[in-house]
Structures are given as C-alpha cells and as structure tokens.
Design a protein around this motif. Structure first.
Motif, PDB file in Angstrom:
ATOM      1  N   MET A  15      13.519  33.502  19.348  1.00 25.47           N
ATOM      2  CA  MET A  15      14.295  32.696  18.407  1.00 25.47           C
ATOM      3  C   MET A  15      15.237  31.731  19.106  1.00 25.47           C
ATOM      4  N   ILE A  16      16.023  32.254  20.023  1.00 23.62           N
ATOM      5  CA  ILE A  16      16.990  31.406  20.730  1.00 23.62           C
ATOM      6  C   ILE A  16      16.261  30.389  21.590  1.00 23.62           C
ATOM      7  N   ILE A  20      16.740  26.287  21.519  1.00 26.98           N
ATOM      8  CA  ILE A  20      17.018  25.429  22.678  1.00 26.98           C
ATOM      9  C   ILE A  20      15.948  24.340  22.814  1.00 26.98           C
ATOM     10  N   TYR A  21      14.688  24.730  22.616  1.00 22.26           N
ATOM     11  CA  TYR A  21      13.570  23.781  22.758  1.00 22.26           C
ATOM     12  C   TYR A  21      13.659  22.632  21.741  1.00 22.26           C
ATOM     13  N   ALA A  26      17.469  17.320  16.936  1.00 23.85           N
ATOM     14  CA  ALA A  26      18.694  17.458  16.140  1.00 23.85           C
ATOM     15  C   ALA A  26      19.802  16.534  16.618  1.00 23.85           C
ATOM     16  N   THR A  27      19.441  15.332  17.042  1.00 21.48           N
ATOM     17  CA  THR A  27      20.439  14.405  17.560  1.00 21.48           C
ATOM     18  C   THR A  27      21.021  13.489  16.497  1.00 21.48           C
ATOM     19  N   ASN A  28      20.344  13.368  15.341  1.00 17.07           N
ATOM     20  CA  ASN A  28      20.883  12.569  14.239  1.00 17.07           C
ATOM     21  C   ASN A  28      20.713  13.327  12.929  1.00 17.07           C
ATOM     22  N   TYR A 176      16.755  21.705  11.542  1.00 14.85           N
ATOM     23  CA  TYR A 176      15.588  21.994  10.707  1.00 14.85           C
ATOM     24  C   TYR A 176      14.378  22.423  11.525  1.00 14.85           C
ATOM     25  N   MET A 177      14.078  21.730  12.622  1.00 16.89           N
ATOM     26  CA  MET A 177      12.883  22.061  13.387  1.00 16.89           C
ATOM     27  C   MET A 177      12.985  23.445  14.016  1.00 16.89           C
TER      28      MET A 177
END
Length: 543
Positions: A15-16, A20-21, A26-28, A176-177
């Motif tokens: 999960m973690i 991280i991947y 998630a930059t915007n 979200y991803m």
C-alpha cells in the motif's frame, strides 16, 4: 500469529509503496482528485466496487441482516450488483463523464454549482458531504477494529489509530491514483478471500445442503418481533420480513447513485471502452463480494452455540459481533486471509471517503468562498491537511463506540442523508434541461430535515427505511417542484447540454472517444449565466 502478522506487513508495504509510486500523479488538483481522468477500465471498476463494499457490509450489514432475514439476505447482495453496479454504470457512467468534463466539474458539489449556476448550492452540497461522510467513516473504523480485536487481541483504540494513520498516509502521498491502484490490488484479495471463507464456513457445517437443512430448523426466539415467526422461515425465499428486506435493498443499492465517493469514479473514466468493460467487471465483482457477504451472513443463526444470545433473542454485544464470532472458528491461516480481506475492503472505502471529503471542503467550500484565488499547489496542500482533519474527527467518533449506534445505523444515517439529498437532482440534472435550481434546494433540505429529525425523534424506527424513504421522496419531489418553479434560461441549459451533441464517432451522449487526442482537445464550455429575475419583474405577454 506469525502468518497473520506476515500477511499484514506485506499488505501495508504494498500500500505505502503504491502511494510513493503514484506521487507524480498528485502534483495538481486534477491529478490529485481525478488522476487526470486517465484511470483504466479494470482500475475504475475495482475502485468502484471496493469503495462500495467495506467492513460495514462484511461485518455490520451481513451480520445484522443475515441474522434478521436468513438466507434471503442474499437478495441484498444481488440488488447491489444489479441496481447499485450494473444500472448505475449504465445510466450514470457515460453522461457523468461527458458533462463533468465539459463543465470542468471535479466533485459532486462542483457539478451542482456549475450545472445549476449557483455557488450557494455548491457550498451547501460541500457541507452536507463533509458532515455526513463522517459517521460512515466512523462505522468503517468500528467494523474493522472489531474484527482485528478478535483476531489479534489488540485494543480497539489501537486498531483504529493504526488504520487511520496508514489510510491517511497513502492517500496524502498519491491522491486518487494511489487509492485506485490500491483498490485494484485490494479487490483481487476480496474476490479470492470471500470465496475461501464461504467454502470453509459451509464445510464446517457439513457442506452447503447440510447447512441449509440446519438453517431450516432454526426458529425465531420468543422475544423477537418478526412478521413471520414460522419454523423454517430463515431458509425461505423472502425470509421472515420481506418489507424491511426491500428497504435494505433500496438503501444499499440505489443509494450509490447519489454518493459523492461513488459517482466520483465516473468522473475519471478514460474512454468509451472503459465504460463497457467497467460495467461488466464491477457487476461481476458485486455479485461475488456483496452476494457472498450476505449469503455468508444468512447462516449466522447456526452459530448460536458461540454467540451470547438472551432469552428474548437479543445478541449480547449487538449484531456487529456475529461475523467476527463466525470467523473465529476458522483456521489461523484462513483467518489471516480474512483479516487482509476485510482490511482491503475497509481501507479502500476509507481512502475514497477521506479523499472525497477533503477535496470537497477545499475545492467547493473554501475555493468558492474565502479562498477563491488559491493556486494549484496551495489547493493540493490544503486537501492533504483536510485529509488529516477528516480522519481525526472520524477516529474521535469511532473511539466513543459505546455512545454511538451500531454499524448499520451509522451507515443508514450517512447514506440516507447523502443519497437522499443528491441522487435525484444529480441524475435528473444529467438528463433533463427542465430541472430547476429550487428543486435541488428542496431535495437538499428535505433529506437533511428527515434524517436529522428521525435521528432525534425516531418516528421511522429503522434508519435504513428512513434512508430509503428520503431517496424515494426526493425522486418524486424534484420533478414536481421543477414544474412549478422558474426554469434556468434556455441559453444556459443549451450550453450545458451541448457537450452531448459533440461528434466523436457518434454523439458523445452515446459514446466517449477512445482517442486521447480527441478527449484532450475538449475545452470547458463557455455559457452565459442564467439571468436573475427580480421579484418585481413582469412576465412577458404571450403572443
């Protein structure tokens, strides 16, 4: 114990690692909330299914309604598959994806604000979402911690804290991803896990037909109040209480159509192919997982030898202990699989809830009121902060387990308020130009008033039936109010619905382009605001 701990360590590490991947997505705001609308069909379908079913269903609903309705509780799972998954994708999927991209809506409150040209509606919807997702989240923590306490003998409060920290961590990292990819992995675990559990539990009762025979011999306790009290009723087609069974089917199936965390999955669909595949995959997933959970719960009365039951038929400790007690008879290895199964179901739901709540509060409440000029980086940062806040509030509520209702009641209040408020105006708003701003307000107010007053006075005995009633009432009231209240201007609604006439291979109302270049070229429609009429304005004379 070694096997169970090892499985958990591997699960948490995966999960973690996924969190991280997926940080690059998630930059915007669009990437953090919707994964840049690039989720594939299997990921979207599994994200929908795993957000749908959690420890609330596996522990709370399967236990309570399996006990009340017997084997007939399987109808709830089948209703979830047909109405809550298949029809939801068929009726809402494509049109939600097309319209939300055209008006650049990222959340359900954002949709209401832009579709009905009302920032006030957007703010109200965001507050309703934030407030009523909290009890649902608390119920998930409750169900998960009960099962963990049984399997590991870990204090309830410690279980809640660990789950909260881990869930918040990977959502904060990847948005979200991260939740969607984790949902895919967790969904696979759920499919195999529920199948293994059913086989093992029935085997322990002598097999399927032997278990059915034993269930046919089960009788309602003298103190129970059921419409049908005959022997063998828990083995019958519709069970001892078909009316309340229908209420549960409506709430748990139709309710998904109005839940922000569920409908939000349609916003991120990539192409037409995704819709076709996603519809089939999510339906099959629901048949196996939901059907399996309720089917398993239907045999709960076969375990009265290990369940503390009073003379009046009341279970000491409540319905939420039924499934954990049933599972306590499994081998250690299989119990480890069950723990990961329920953990998968619950953390996928939790991640969807906290992401929905934080994005709604940031984008729709603060972003449309006091912080209108926030840039992308500040919005993403603020969403991450609100994830922590939302998780903290839910944990505090879950800590007070002795002062809150059982899992099914908490979910009933949450789903009843949210789906009652949003389902009708959202669905009608996708299909009809005639739905008015006033009808949306009536739906919001009606749902919240019924839910809150029923919590206080209990005039509808079952929160489940109360939730089902609010949804049906809203579906009836919204069209009626729309007939007698002022319409939005034709110019405005024509601009909104122009997105469905855009040519792909056919009209976008019937298919989404599979060509990324075509979809990327779509720009938000520019429409003029609906003119506001003053109270003193005169109506134009008809020619």
């Amino acid at each position: 114990m070694v096997i169970k701990v090892a499985l958990l360590v591997v699960f948490f590490a995966v999960m973690i690692g996924i969190g991280i991947y997926t940080r690059k997505h998630a930059t915007n705001v669009d990437g953090f909330v919707l994964g840049s609308r690039s989720a594939g069909p299997w990921i979207t379908a599994f994200a929908y299914g795993t957000s749908y079913f959690s420890a609330v269903v596996f522990v709370g609903y399967a236990g309570q309604f399996g006990w009340k309705f017997g084997i007939a509780s399987t109808w709830i799972g089948l209703g979830n598959a047909v109405i809550g998954s298949y029809l939801a994708w068929l009726i809402l999927g494509r049109r939600t994806r097309v319209m939300t991209q055209a008006i650049d809506a990222k959340t359900m409150p954002d949709f209401f604000g832009k579709r009905f040209d009302s920032n006030a509606l957007r703010v109200a919807a965001s507050l309703i979402t934030f407030v009523f997702l909290i009890p649902y989240t608390a119920s998930v923590y409750n169900g998960l911690s009960r099962l963990f306490g049984m399997a590991f003998d870990i204090p309830y409060d410690v279980c809640i804290l660990v789950m909260a920290v881990l869930t918040g961590l990977y959502v904060i990292l990847g948005g979200y991803m991260a939740t969607a990819i984790n949902d895919f992995v967790q969904g696979i675990i759920m499919l195999f896990g529920i199948s293994a559990v059913i086989v093992s539990v029935l085997k322990g009762q002598g097999g399927f037909f032997a278990a059915l025979t034993k269930l046919a011999a089960a009788e309602p306790a003298a103190g129970e109040h059921l419409p049908v009290m005959a022997k063998g009723v828990f083995n019958s087609f519709f069970g001892p209480d078909p009316v309340n069974l229908v209420g549960v089917v409506i709430l748990t199936s139709l309710g998904t159509w109005g839940l922000p965390q569920m409908v939000g999955k349609f916003y991120a669909i990539k192409s037409e192919k995704n819709i076709r595949t996603g519809t089939i995959v999510s339906t099959i997933f629901a048949v196996i997982v939901a059907g399996g959970c309720y089917f398993l719960g239907g045999f709960g009365r076969l375990f009265t030898n290990i369940l503390p039951v009073n003379e009046n038929g009341t279970i000491v400790g409540g319905y939420d202990i039924i499934i954990p007690q049933m599972l306590s008879t499994l081998s250690d290895a299989l119990l480890g699989v069950v723990i990961v199964l329920v953990l998968s179901a619950s953390m996928s739901t939790l991640s969807s809830l906290v992401l929905t709540s934080s994005s709604t509060l940031t984008i729709d409440f603060l972003g449309s009121t006091c912080m209108k000029k926030m840039d992308e980086k500040k919005k993403v940062l603020l969403m991450r902060v609100f994830i922590v806040v939302f998780v903290a509030i839910s944990v505090i509520i879950a800590f007070n387990k002795d002062k809150i209702p059982n899992i099914a009641q908490l979910m009933g209040y949450s789903w009843g308020a949210l789906a009652g408020a949003f389902l009708a105006p959202f669905m009608y708003g996708l299909y009809s130009k005639k739905i008015t701003r006033a009808s949306v307000w009536v739906s919001f107010i009606l749902s919240i008033v019924i839910t809150v007053t029923n919590m206080m006075f209990g005039y509808i005995k079952s929160p489940i039936n109360a939730g089902a009633f609010t949804m049906i009432a809203s579906l009836i009231v919204v069209p009626i109010v729309s007939i007698i209240t002022p319409k939005l201007s034709d110019e405005f609604t024509d601009g909104i619905f122009a997105c469905f006439k855009r040519k792909v291979e056919v009209q976008a109302a019937k298919a989404i382009s599979d060509d990324p270049a075509v979809e990327a070229s779509v720009k938000p429609v520019e429409v003029k605001h609906s003119p506001r009429k003053s109270n003193g304005s005169k109506k134009k004379k008809k020619k």
